[in-house]
Structures are given as C-alpha cells and as structure tokens.
Write a protein that holds these residues in place. Structure first.
Motif, PDB file in Angstrom:
ATOM      1  N   ALA A  58     -49.568 -10.580  -2.682  1.00  0.00           N
ATOM      2  CA  ALA A  58     -48.655 -10.959  -4.275  1.00  0.00           C
ATOM      3  C   ALA A  58     -50.648 -11.189  -4.654  1.00  0.00           C
ATOM      4  N   ARG A  61     -49.878  -8.688  -7.415  1.00  0.00           N
ATOM      5  CA  ARG A  61     -48.796  -8.412  -8.137  1.00  0.00           C
ATOM      6  C   ARG A  61     -48.947  -9.485  -9.395  1.00  0.00           C
ATOM      7  N   PRO A 116     -45.126 -13.944  -8.307  1.00  0.00           N
ATOM      8  CA  PRO A 116     -44.736 -13.471  -7.499  1.00  0.00           C
ATOM      9  C   PRO A 116     -44.426 -15.040  -6.428  1.00  0.00           C
ATOM     10  N   SER A 118     -44.917 -16.605  -4.006  1.00  0.00           N
ATOM     11  CA  SER A 118     -46.135 -17.062  -3.233  1.00  0.00           C
ATOM     12  C   SER A 118     -46.091 -18.408  -3.187  1.00  0.00           C
TER      13      SER A 118
END
Length: 232
Positions: A58, A61, A116, A118
């Motif tokens: 993540a 991103r 993301p 996460s």
C-alpha cells in the motif's frame, strides 16, 4: 531445513523496511525519539530502537502531499534496485510505521482521493491528513545479518521533530517512548546498527552534509560471515 545433519538452517528472506529518526534540540543538545520493543517480539525483543518496519504494498499507492526531497531522492537513487517509485514508497513506509508505533504524524491537512485498503493508512488519513515526506533525509542503510528470525534491508531516514504532529503514545510494537540524548544511551540495550547511527547522527545533521545530495550513505551488511561497511 533441519540442522541435525550438519547443514546450516535456511536464512530468512530479506524484506525491505524503513526507519525514521525524529530529532530535536533542547538546550543546544540533540535528542532522538526511541522506544523499547516488547519482550515478546520475535525481532529485537527488549531493544531500544527508532520507529520503523517493513515496506507494505500500500505504500506504493499513496499519493503524498509533497515529493521526497531532491537530496534524499539523489542518495536513494545510488542504491541498487531503488528507483524513484520505490524511494518514495520507502519514505512513506517510514512515515506510516512511525504513526503506527508512536502516534506521531508527518502530514498536512487534506484528503486523498482514494486510500488503499490498508488499516495503517486508513488510520493515518482519518480526520483529513495527507502524508508529507518532504522533511525526510535519507542517512543510512543496513541489512540484518543472517541467522536472525527476521531480516530486513532497512533504510534510515531522519526528520526534525517539529515536522511531526500528535501525542506520543505506546503501541503494540514500541513501549517506553521517550526523547533520549545519544550520549546517554550507554545503559540501554541497543542493536549494533542503532549504536552506529547514534554515534554518527550529529555529523549527518550538519548543514553541509544535510544539503549535499552527493553525500555518501553508509551501507552495513554481511558477506562471507564478516561485517562489511560500504558507501552508496
């Protein structure tokens, strides 16, 4: 692999990781934020360390508020298999891990168009925050020696405490978080690389060194069973 037949056990894979050293000066003396890893930790139990941890997919991103500084990008660019995208992800990993382990955010107000999936980044970005890696300075690299239960290719960043916001709190990873003067860590259990960083940090934070993209970054690793120090 079992070692009953004399064969060496297989070494653990080396995972990318990032560490952040938050520093400040009080009365003209340097202080850094450190915490004690819990005794039940598989990696470095009861050792005092800086916040940090492994790179997460993540981290690639997230779109930060600002880019990593040209100085840090230039230094990381000399490291093998570390292009601009990975360099940015490593800096973001250091920021995320610092928040997860200490409660401190290096961020500016704002909202990302997409976060993301996460848990770490969802918590970081809650209430409207975007990570800000601009203050991070890349200063050191080290690979955990073979034979440890976990191994990391860790990149060390430093940032002034004034760039972090929030209240310091212990976490599942780090306890006893406190500001410590490097010269007063003699009674603490410290990993070897942490001792090295503390011994050299003041010099790395001299203005001439901080502003120099060509400043060589120390790289610690093992080769043929012997500790090596190279420069990148």
């Amino acid at each position: 692999m079992p070692d009953g037949d004399g064969a060496r056990p297989a070494s653990q894979p080396v995972r990318d990781a990032a560490t952040l050293i938050l520093y400040r000066r009080r009365g003209g003396r340097l202080e850094v934020l450190m915490g004690e890893r819990h005794g039940a930790s598989a990696f470095l139990p009861n050792r005092f360390v800086f916040p940090g941890g492994r790179l997460d997919p993540a981290d690639y991103r997230i779109r930060p508020a600002t880019p990593l500084s040209p100085v840090s990008l230039a230094r990381l660019g000399r490291s093998r298999r570390t292009g601009p995208r990975k360099a940015a992800a490593l800096a973001l990993a250091a920021i995320r891990e610092t928040f997860e382990e200490s409660g401190l955010r290096l961020a500016v107000p704002g909202r990302l168009p997409a976060v993301p999936p996460s848990p770490g980044w969802a918590a970081f970005c809650a209430d409207g925050f975007i990570p800000d890696p601009a203050p991070l300075l890349y200063i050191c690299r080290a690979i955990t020696p073979p034979g440890r239960p976990r191994r990391f290719d860790a990149r060390f960043f430093a940032a002034p405490a004034e760039s972090a916001h929030g209240d310091i709190r212990p976490s599942a990873e780090l306890d006893k978080l406190t500001w410590i003067r490097p010269e007063e860590t003699g009674d603490l259990l410290l990993p070897g690389i942490t001792q090295y960083v503390l011994a050299h940090l003041a010099g790395w934070l001299e203005p001439a060194a901080m502003d120099d993209p060509a400043h060589q970054v120390p790289f610690h690793f093992m080769r043929h069973g012997r500790r090596q120090l190279s420069w990148e």
